[in-house]
Design an enzyme around this catalytic site. Structure first.
Site, PDB file in Angstrom:
ATOM      1  N   CYS A  23       3.591   7.982  20.373  1.00 54.60           N
ATOM      2  CA  CYS A  23       3.591   7.092  19.204  1.00 54.60           C
ATOM      3  C   CYS A  23       4.437   5.822  19.305  1.00 54.60           C
ATOM      4  O   CYS A  23       4.067   4.817  18.711  1.00 54.60           O
ATOM      5  CB  CYS A  23       3.849   7.870  17.925  1.00 54.60           C
ATOM      6  SG  CYS A  23       5.449   8.582  17.838  1.00 54.60           S
ATOM      7  N   ARG A  58      12.153   0.948  31.320  1.00 52.50           N
ATOM      8  CA  ARG A  58      11.095   1.732  31.968  1.00 52.50           C
ATOM      9  C   ARG A  58      11.332   3.217  31.758  1.00 52.50           C
ATOM     10  O   ARG A  58      11.169   4.025  32.676  1.00 52.50           O
ATOM     11  CB  ARG A  58      10.966   1.394  33.463  1.00 52.50           C
ATOM     12  CG  ARG A  58       9.564   1.761  33.999  1.00 52.50           C
ATOM     13  CD  ARG A  58       9.432   1.592  35.512  1.00 52.50           C
ATOM     14  NE  ARG A  58       9.704   0.260  35.954  1.00 52.50           N
ATOM     15  CZ  ARG A  58      10.581  -0.038  36.923  1.00 52.50           C
ATOM     16  NH1 ARG A  58      11.236   0.917  37.540  1.00 52.50           N
ATOM     17  NH2 ARG A  58      10.769  -1.296  37.270  1.00 52.50           N
TER      18      ARG A  58
HETATM   19  P1  NAD Z   1      16.567   5.232  27.931  1.00 47.31           P
HETATM   20  O1  NAD Z   1      18.044   5.213  28.041  1.00 47.31           O
HETATM   21  O2  NAD Z   1      15.817   6.440  28.337  1.00 47.31           O
HETATM   22  O3  NAD Z   1      15.970   4.035  28.820  1.00 47.31           O
HETATM   23  C1  NAD Z   1      16.534   2.760  28.862  1.00 47.31           C
HETATM   24  C2  NAD Z   1      15.750   1.888  29.847  1.00 47.31           C
HETATM   25  O4  NAD Z   1      16.301   0.577  29.832  1.00 47.31           O
HETATM   26  C3  NAD Z   1      15.821   2.373  31.285  1.00 47.31           C
HETATM   27  O5  NAD Z   1      14.582   2.148  31.905  1.00 47.31           O
HETATM   28  C4  NAD Z   1      16.899   1.473  31.890  1.00 47.31           C
HETATM   29  O6  NAD Z   1      16.769   1.336  33.283  1.00 47.31           O
HETATM   30  C5  NAD Z   1      16.625   0.182  31.165  1.00 47.31           C
HETATM   31  N1  NAD Z   1      17.778  -0.699  31.122  1.00 47.31           N
HETATM   32  C6  NAD Z   1      19.010  -0.452  30.641  1.00 47.31           C
HETATM   33  N2  NAD Z   1      19.795  -1.539  30.784  1.00 47.31           N
HETATM   34  C7  NAD Z   1      19.050  -2.494  31.356  1.00 47.31           C
HETATM   35  C8  NAD Z   1      19.287  -3.838  31.770  1.00 47.31           C
HETATM   36  N3  NAD Z   1      20.475  -4.410  31.609  1.00 47.31           N
HETATM   37  N4  NAD Z   1      18.265  -4.527  32.320  1.00 47.31           N
HETATM   38  C9  NAD Z   1      17.071  -3.957  32.498  1.00 47.31           C
HETATM   39  N5  NAD Z   1      16.782  -2.704  32.122  1.00 47.31           N
HETATM   40  C10 NAD Z   1      17.765  -1.983  31.585  1.00 47.31           C
HETATM   41  O7  NAD Z   1      16.235   4.827  26.426  1.00 47.31           O
HETATM   42  P2  NAD Z   1      14.872   4.957  25.574  1.00 47.31           P
HETATM   43  O8  NAD Z   1      14.652   6.368  25.155  1.00 47.31           O
HETATM   44  O9  NAD Z   1      13.773   4.243  26.259  1.00 47.31           O
HETATM   45  O10 NAD Z   1      15.288   4.148  24.280  1.00 47.31           O
HETATM   46  C11 NAD Z   1      15.629   2.791  24.363  1.00 47.31           C
HETATM   47  C12 NAD Z   1      15.927   2.240  22.998  1.00 47.31           C
HETATM   48  O11 NAD Z   1      14.752   2.291  22.218  1.00 47.31           O
HETATM   49  C13 NAD Z   1      16.982   3.003  22.226  1.00 47.31           C
HETATM   50  O12 NAD Z   1      17.775   2.081  21.514  1.00 47.31           O
HETATM   51  C14 NAD Z   1      16.191   3.844  21.260  1.00 47.31           C
HETATM   52  O13 NAD Z   1      16.899   4.071  20.071  1.00 47.31           O
HETATM   53  C15 NAD Z   1      15.001   2.959  21.009  1.00 47.31           C
HETATM   54  N6  NAD Z   1      13.788   3.678  20.628  1.00 47.31           N
HETATM   55  C16 NAD Z   1      13.085   3.160  19.603  1.00 47.31           C
HETATM   56  C17 NAD Z   1      11.939   3.762  19.169  1.00 47.31           C
HETATM   57  C18 NAD Z   1      11.200   3.125  18.039  1.00 47.31           C
HETATM   58  O14 NAD Z   1      10.212   3.666  17.542  1.00 47.31           O
HETATM   59  N7  NAD Z   1      11.606   1.957  17.622  1.00 47.31           N
HETATM   60  C19 NAD Z   1      11.491   4.930  19.775  1.00 47.31           C
HETATM   61  C20 NAD Z   1      12.189   5.433  20.858  1.00 47.31           C
HETATM   62  C21 NAD Z   1      13.343   4.786  21.270  1.00 47.31           C
END
Ligand code: NAD
Length: 322
Positions: free
Chosen positions: A152, A187
């Site tokens: 989703c 990613r």
């Molecule tokens: P995660 O920690 O699993 O993944 C983070 C990703 O960002 C990784 O691929 C990492 O390599 C990359 N990353 C981190 N720092 C970076 C940088 N400086 N440059 C490039 N890439 C970088 O986190 P996630 O589960 O994907 O969640 C990410 C964010 O999204 C969180 O803030 C979470 O709350 C939010 N989120 C939002 C929703 C929504 O519906 N809005 C849903 C899920 C997650």
């Protein structure tokens, strides 16, 4: 500047789905559900994360607004969560199940996602749904009656791109991002990688960026492949990222830290910018370059969760009819 971009809030976008989903929910209740009750979603909360709590509250409100039943089940001892999910799997009154992650915050969370019965998995986290998405397979059966579920959060971002008219509806379905270039900074297996695959499957050239490197997702020259291919472009250096960004029509960020800001000077003029991270990944001056800016996506994600649930109920109905 003479022109400043527009902010489009996720609440505005989700409103465009409210009526459609509420109407469909009522149709499903009266025509599809054997018990004639409102579609019923159960959320499991086994952490004390305030973000998860807020998300749960918002899910509840959205459910009530759109004609769904919702209940939040708190499981203070995480070790009992699996049993509670199995109970819900076997409860015929429950149509959809979701878990507020992280629970254990490690690989055990991957296991928990697979405990939810596929037929009730509203977030679309089951392996079968992921595999279908990566392989650009839209149905679960040969007769094409049972639609596969799309995870989703990536689905919500696709719907946002449709709302913003980045998807060109004059092009055939499945190729509507042809000619577009996008950057996705994230990613993760939950959002960034599936999103890159979905967009590439729709014809986009996607540069998928994580902390380490940059990859290119495409369907090849002239969209010759039926699903996306991946190419490594090398380390994630500021130079390479800037070069790709200056040419990108769409920039999507999901970096889960407070101090990350995508450099505004690297944006192409008129780019569409979407942030799905809980933190603000664009600077205050983003609209000096961006044409459209969506600061968060959570409300659309909840709509997609409910939309997925209606699809699951319909799938179950078609399966029983077989
Ligand atoms: P995660 O920690 O699993 O993944 C983070 C990703 O960002 C990784 O691929 C990492 O390599 C990359 N990353 C981190 N720092 C970076 C940088 N400086 N440059 C490039 N890439 C970088 O986190 P996630 O589960 O994907 O969640 C990410 C964010 O999204 C969180 O803030 C979470 O709350 C939010 N989120 C939002 C929703 C929504 O519906 N809005 C849903 C899920 C997650």
């Amino acid at each position: 500047p003479v022109f400043a971009g527009r902010t489009i809030l996720s609440s505005t976008i989700s409103k465009s789905y409210t009526q459609e989903i509420a109407e469909k929910s009522e149709l499903v209740r009266t025509n599809v559900k054997p018990n004639g009750k409102k579609p019923y979603l159960v959320g499991f909360l086994a952490n004390d994360d305030p973000a998860a709590e807020a998300y749960a509250t918002w899910t509840q409100k959205t459910c009530e607004d759109m004609g769904f039943e919702y209940s939040l089940r708190r499981v203070p001892n995480k070790d009992f969560l699996e049993e509670k999910i199995i109970e819900a799997n076997n409860d015929n009154d429950i149509d959809g199940i979701m878990i507020y992650f992280p629970v254990f915050g490690d690989a055990q969370d991957q296991y928990l996602k697979q405990v939810i019965k596929m037929e009730k998995d509203v977030e679309g986290l089951n392996h079968t749904y992921y595999q279908n998405m990566y392989h650009n397979i839209r149905y679960l059966d040969e007769e094409k009656k049972l639609k596969s579920i799309v995870p989703c959060t990536p689905l919500a971002i696709i719907k946002i791109l449709e709302f913003l008219k980045v998807y060109n509806s004059l092009l055939p379905l499945g190729n509507r991002l042809y000619g577009k270039k996008a950057i996705i900074i994230n990613r993760s297996e939950i959002v960034g990688r599936p999103l890159a695959a979905l967009m590439a499957n729709d014809g986009c050239t996607v540069y998928s960026v994580d902390v380490h490197n940059i990859q290119k997702f495409t369907r090849g020259e002239g969209l010759k492949f039926s699903k996306h291919q991946v190419e490594d472009l090398g380390a994630n250096t500021p130079e390479l990222l800037k070069e790709l960004s200056l040419d990108a029509d769409i920039v999507i960020t999901g970096v889960p830290v407070d101090n990350y800001k995508f450099p505004t000077e690297s944006l192409k003029e008129g780019a569409v910018c979407i942030n799905f991270s809980f933190h603000k990944n664009f600077s205050d001056d983003v609209k000096s370059k961006a044409s459209l800016y969506v600061p968060s996506t959570g409300k659309v994600t909840i709509c997609m969760l409910l939309r997925n649930m209606l699809r699951l109920i319909e799938n179950n109905y078609h399966k029983e009819a077989k």
